[in-house]
Every structure is written in C-alpha cells, then in structure tokens.
Motif scaffolding. Structure first.
Motif, PDB file in Angstrom:
ATOM      1  N   ILE A  75       0.833  -1.204   0.000  1.00 42.03           N
ATOM      2  CA  ILE A  75       0.000   0.000   0.000  1.00 42.03           C
ATOM      3  C   ILE A  75       0.865   1.249   0.000  1.00 42.03           C
ATOM      4  O   ILE A  75       0.640   2.181  -0.790  1.00 42.03           O
ATOM      5  N   SER A  76       1.892   1.291   0.866  1.00 40.40           N
ATOM      6  CA  SER A  76       2.721   2.498   0.954  1.00 40.40           C
ATOM      7  C   SER A  76       3.522   2.734  -0.323  1.00 40.40           C
ATOM      8  O   SER A  76       3.684   3.875  -0.769  1.00 40.40           O
ATOM      9  N   SER A  77       4.001   1.664  -0.958  1.00 44.71           N
ATOM     10  CA  SER A  77       4.734   1.816  -2.225  1.00 44.71           C
ATOM     11  C   SER A  77       3.809   2.323  -3.329  1.00 44.71           C
ATOM     12  O   SER A  77       4.190   3.170  -4.145  1.00 44.71           O
ATOM     13  N   ALA A  78       2.563   1.798  -3.349  1.00 48.75           N
ATOM     14  CA  ALA A  78       1.594   2.267  -4.341  1.00 48.75           C
ATOM     15  C   ALA A  78       1.214   3.724  -4.102  1.00 48.75           C
ATOM     16  O   ALA A  78       1.024   4.499  -5.052  1.00 48.75           O
ATOM     17  N   GLU A  79       1.141   4.132  -2.830  1.00 48.87           N
ATOM     18  CA  GLU A  79       0.866   5.540  -2.487  1.00 48.87           C
ATOM     19  C   GLU A  79       1.922   6.454  -3.088  1.00 48.87           C
ATOM     20  O   GLU A  79       1.621   7.497  -3.681  1.00 48.87           O
ATOM     21  N   ILE A  80       3.174   6.062  -2.935  1.00 50.06           N
ATOM     22  CA  ILE A  80       4.279   6.868  -3.478  1.00 50.06           C
ATOM     23  C   ILE A  80       4.160   6.981  -4.997  1.00 50.06           C
ATOM     24  O   ILE A  80       4.325   8.062  -5.570  1.00 50.06           O
ATOM     25  N   MET A  81       3.869   5.850  -5.651  1.00 48.27           N
ATOM     26  CA  MET A  81       3.724   5.877  -7.114  1.00 48.27           C
ATOM     27  C   MET A  81       2.582   6.803  -7.524  1.00 48.27           C
ATOM     28  O   MET A  81       2.749   7.655  -8.420  1.00 48.27           O
ATOM     29  N   LEU A  82       1.428   6.671  -6.875  1.00 47.61           N
ATOM     30  CA  LEU A  82       0.257   7.437  -7.280  1.00 47.61           C
ATOM     31  C   LEU A  82       0.397   8.921  -6.984  1.00 47.61           C
ATOM     32  O   LEU A  82      -0.151   9.758  -7.709  1.00 47.61           O
ATOM     33  N   ASP A  83       1.152   9.264  -5.948  1.00 46.22           N
ATOM     34  CA  ASP A  83       1.439  10.687  -5.692  1.00 46.22           C
ATOM     35  C   ASP A  83       2.186  11.296  -6.875  1.00 46.22           C
ATOM     36  O   ASP A  83       1.978  12.454  -7.230  1.00 46.22           O
ATOM     37  N   GLY A  84       3.036  10.492  -7.492  1.00 41.64           N
ATOM     38  CA  GLY A  84       3.794  10.974  -8.653  1.00 41.64           C
ATOM     39  C   GLY A  84       2.954  11.091  -9.909  1.00 41.64           C
ATOM     40  O   GLY A  84       3.364  11.735 -10.893  1.00 41.64           O
ATOM     41  N   TRP A  85       1.773  10.481  -9.904  1.00 41.57           N
ATOM     42  CA  TRP A  85       0.902  10.526 -11.087  1.00 41.57           C
ATOM     43  C   TRP A  85       0.152  11.858 -11.202  1.00 41.57           C
ATOM     44  O   TRP A  85      -0.426  12.151 -12.252  1.00 41.57           O
ATOM     45  N   ARG A  86       0.150  12.650 -10.132  1.00 37.66           N
ATOM     46  CA  ARG A  86      -0.625  13.905 -10.151  1.00 37.66           C
ATOM     47  C   ARG A  86      -0.198  14.820 -11.291  1.00 37.66           C
ATOM     48  O   ARG A  86      -1.017  15.513 -11.882  1.00 37.66           O
ATOM     49  N   LYS A  87       1.086  14.789 -11.608  1.00 36.76           N
ATOM     50  CA  LYS A  87       1.587  15.696 -12.662  1.00 36.76           C
ATOM     51  C   LYS A  87       1.121  15.288 -14.054  1.00 36.76           C
ATOM     52  O   LYS A  87       1.279  16.040 -15.020  1.00 36.76           O
ATOM     53  N   TYR A  88       0.540  14.089 -14.168  1.00 36.60           N
ATOM     54  CA  TYR A  88       0.063  13.621 -15.474  1.00 36.60           C
ATOM     55  C   TYR A  88      -1.434  13.857 -15.665  1.00 36.60           C
ATOM     56  O   TYR A  88      -2.010  13.405 -16.660  1.00 36.60           O
ATOM     57  N   GLU A  89      -2.076  14.533 -14.717  1.00 37.02           N
ATOM     58  CA  GLU A  89      -3.517  14.762 -14.788  1.00 37.02           C
ATOM     59  C   GLU A  89      -3.933  15.281 -16.177  1.00 37.02           C
ATOM     60  O   GLU A  89      -3.439  16.312 -16.648  1.00 37.02           O
ATOM     61  N   GLY A  90      -4.813  14.540 -16.857  1.00 36.46           N
ATOM     62  CA  GLY A  90      -5.289  14.943 -18.181  1.00 36.46           C
ATOM     63  C   GLY A  90      -4.279  14.740 -19.289  1.00 36.46           C
ATOM     64  O   GLY A  90      -4.517  15.148 -20.432  1.00 36.46           O
TER      65      GLY A  90
END
Length: 481
Positions: free
Chosen positions: A142-157
């Motif tokens: 869960i914590s590793s996936a959290e880190i990955m998904l936090d980095g996805w914010r810059k790809y919004e849209g």
C-alpha cells in the motif's frame, strides 16, 4: 531420422529437420518478421508472440514435433497430457537443463533446481510468501503504491507510460518485503538483471556448440560474465551486512525472504544448511520473478481496462463499495471480497500470461497418454495456445470477458487444466499469491483515484522477452476522480 519416424507412427508430425539448426532458423525468421509489425487492438496475440508455434500447429495439429538444433522438442497442447507432465508424479518430466545464460540469470535457484535441493528451497519460499508473512507485506504494498500514485498527479489529463511505473513499483515492493531494502538500494541489481535478461533473450534460440563456445567468446558472453559477477558482489554485500548485524544481535536476521535465507545459511545442522551460492541464486530468482511478472500483470490489466471502460467502471464500483474513497487499508477479509478485481486479474492472465511457454524434458522413456516418448527430448507447453483454445474457452475466446471467471477457474475452463498463468502441479509459482495480492492492492488504489483511457499513441505489439512485454510501451491518459 529415426525419432521423426517413431513420432510420425504415433500421429505426431512437424516441420522437416534441417542439418545443424533443426527448425531454429525458421522460428527465428518468423519471430523477427512478427516483431516488425504492430497489430490491431485484438487480444488474439498467439500468432504475434509465438508465430512459429502457431503456424506449425495449423499445419500439423495440436501436438507438433520440432527441433532446436539437434534437440527434439514436442509441442504439447492437450490439457490432460499437460496435467500429467506438470504433476510429474514419477519424476520422468523434470525441468530442462539450464544453459549458460539462464545459469547466470537465475543460477540453480528455485526456478531451475531439482530433487532435494528444490524441495528445501521451496519450503523457504512458501514460508516467505504465504500466510501470515504475506499478510504482513500488505502495508508495504500500500505504501509503495501511495508513493507511485502521488507521482501521477503531474500527469492529470495527460498521457503517461505505465509499464516503467509498474516496474519501479514492483521492484520497490519486492525489495522492501523480501530483502529489507528499497528499489533505490537494489537499483543496481535490477539494472544488471535486466541487461542479463536481454542477453538471455538474444541468445535464446541460438544454436551453441560447447567446444566452439569455449574458444570463441561473443560480446554477450563477456558482458554477461561481468553482469553475473556484479550481481554476486551486490548480493554478497547484502548478506555480509546481515551477518554484521548478527554479531550485535542474535535475532537480527530480519524479516522477509533474505532473513530466512541467511538464517538457513547460518543453520548449525548441515542437513538443513544452504550454501552461499544457494543464497545468491535464490536472491536472483526472487529479485527477477518478484517484480517482472507483477509489473507485466499490472500493465496489461490497466491497458485492458483502458480499452474496455465498461469493465473499468464495474471494477471501480466494487472498490468504492468496499473502501469508499478512503486510503486503502486491507484487513484479513478484504482481499477475498474483491470478486470483480479477481475476475479482471484472471482474464488478464489468460489473455496476456506473463510467461508464454513452460518447458520440461523427458528423463527416460515415458508413456504419456497414448504416446511413447523417447528419453532426452524436450516438452514445450505453449501457454498462449492453451489460453486461446476455443475448445476450452468457447467462441468468445479472444474477447476480454472477466465474467467467464465469475464461478471460478474450473467452471471457466469447462473443468479442464486450461488455465496455466503460474504453471501447475508441485512447481506452480511460489510467488503466485504474492503477485496477485500486490496486483489487487495496486489496481484498487488506481481505480479509487483515476479514470483512464488508452492513448492514441499506444501501438499494440505484445512480444516475448523474459515475459510478455508491450513492445512500444503502454501509454494511457489519466483523469482524477
């Protein structure tokens, strides 16, 4: 040839044997041609990934005799015969011998060893990746996936490439859960494994003559030796660190797979003790297998849900019903409740299994169904052929339809042994539960936060490396919910 006559008398034929290279040149030519082209958005990938096997089965039937140089190979696709081979009750169908490249990549670890050594290593792996130990790994996933998904914010849209994202995620998870480190700490090992994996694939279908090979060394031979030594040094450094900690604290073996390996390496009873080489080989096997297959599974699952947004909506509905929009926390009962996610994962594994082929050898003359097999031939089990067989799966075999797994695997396969993404029998993948748990965690967390569609830039071209990869990457467009 005598063997060809023997097999033909039993109804098994194949392409004509050619001097020295057998059918290897034909297979290489067909695979090279397939690599040059992308395909439409179809899930009928068997002709693309294994074009030689597909072509020969069309010509010669379900079971085909082929030749890798002078080595006879029986391509086997009948589920009941496959079950007999993989269960290997009489020890007549062991693993095939490892070549130099596979030996450097995996050593004689769990994936390649036999007999008592394999049984001992399997017990260690089962302890590390099952039951309470597996439950204890969920928070790290869960914590590793959290880190990955936090980095996805810059790809919004925007468009993003998820294959590399998932390779970093799964590398981080296996590093933390099995080896007590992180992706960054194990990065050198992963990079060396990837380079050595590339060399292994490049040399997979080459005919190698042992005497000549010792005299003439290729650039791949030289580079693979360096990579092998580099991995050894890195893994030994990890082991020595654990040993130093033991001097300070006798309970400092640490949790996870490496801790179990070091404990076994230090075992006082020599009958239970494993060697330093065993530790190194198992680390190689689980560093590679622990991230490669799961990264593949996640990549193809996300691509399939991006192509089939109706199923994406259904899977997301289940996740929201189970967890709402809260940060994922998985109790002991939550993973079994993920029925829709599990169906999606199974259908992904059916259409895009991580490994396209299982190989075994015939140790001595054997009776297999109605056939008599001579010793020393190999048996090839093309998973893709079985997973795309309409006799097993029905007329919609090439469609993405997770609903087929709604009543379990046996119902989906018409009670046959037609679902083999992790193998079958005593040598079924020891990391199967680990991989599927990690995939469920990551997919659930992605679906909670994002909707995604296929990018116009995506070019559909599955191809076989060590596992089945998207040749030109896996591009999607994401939108936060």
């Amino acid at each position: 040839m005598q063997l060809q006559k023997l097999m033909k008398s039993q109804g098994i034929e194949g392409p004509q044997y050619k001097l020295l290279h057998g059918n290897t040149k034909e297979a290489n030519d067909m695979n090279a041609e397939a690599m040059k082209k992308t395909m439409e958005l179809s899930h009928d990938i068997f002709p693309k990934v294994l074009p030689h096997i597909h072509a020969w089965m069309k010509l010669y039937g379900r079971n085909v005799l082929t030749w890798h140089g002078p080595k006879a190979q029986l391509v086997l696709t009948e589920p009941e015969l496959i079950k007999e081979v993989l269960n290997n009750k009489d020890g007549v169908f062991p693993k095939t011998d490892v070549d130099d490249y596979v030996k450097k990549l995996l050593g004689y670890g769990l994936a390649t060893s036999e007999g008592k050594k394999w049984a001992r290593q399997r017990k260690l792996a089962n302890r590390a990746f099952h039951g309470e130990m597996l439950k204890g790994m969920i928070p790290t996933m869960i914590s590793s996936a959290e880190i990955m998904l936090d980095g996805w914010r810059k790809y919004e849209g925007k468009e993003m490439e998820v294959f590399e994202e998932f390779r970093v995620l799964t590398s981080d998870v296996i590093s933390k859960t099995a080896f007590g480190s992180s992706y960054l700490e194990g990065k050198d090992i992963f990079e060396m494994l990837m380079k050595l994996g590339d060399a292994t694939v490049r040399n997979f279908r080459k005919i190698r003559f042992p005497v000549i090979g010792k005299i003439i060394r290729t650039s791949d031979d030289i580079e693979s030796d360096k990579l092998d030594q580099g991995m050894r040094k890195s893994i030994i450094k990890m082991i020595r660190y654990r040993e130093e900690k033991l001097k300070e604290d006798s309970d400092a073996y640490g949790s996870g797979f490496l801790g179990l390996l070091v404990r076994a390496y230090k075992e006082a009873d020599e009958n239970l003790r494993i060697s330093l080489e065993d530790v190194i080989d198992e680390c190689k096997t689980f560093y590679l297998g622990g991230h490669e297959t799961t990264a593949d599974l996640l990549t193809w699952a996300v691509l399939l849900l991006a192509m089939h947004t109706d199923w994406q909506d259904k899977a997301r509905k289940e996740v929201i019903e189970l967890f709402g929009d809260k940060t994922l926390t998985l109790d002991d009962n939550s993973i079994p409740k993920m029925k829709m996610i599990n169906m999606v994962i199974n259908e992904t594994l059916r259409l895009y299994p991580p490994v396209s082929m299982i190989t075994r050898k015939v140790a001595r003359e054997a009776k297999l169904g109605k056939y008599v097999l001579p010793p020393n031939m190999e048996v090839l089990i093309p998973i893709l052929a079985i997973h795309s067989d309409p006799k097993i799966w029905g007329k919609d075999v090439h469609l993405f339809n997770p609903e087929r797994f709604s009543e379990g695997v046996m119902k989906a396969t018409n009670n046959s042994m037609g679902f083999l993404p992790f193998g079958l029998g005593p040598r079924i993948c020891a990391g199967m539960n680990f991989a599927t748990a990690e995939a469920k965690v990551a997919l659930s967390m992605i679906l909670q936060r994002y909707a995604f569609t296929l990018s116009p830039a995506y070019a559909h071209s599955p191809f076989q490396k060590l596992t089945i990869w998207p040749q030109h990457g896996a591009q999607i467009i994401i939108h936060s919910l």
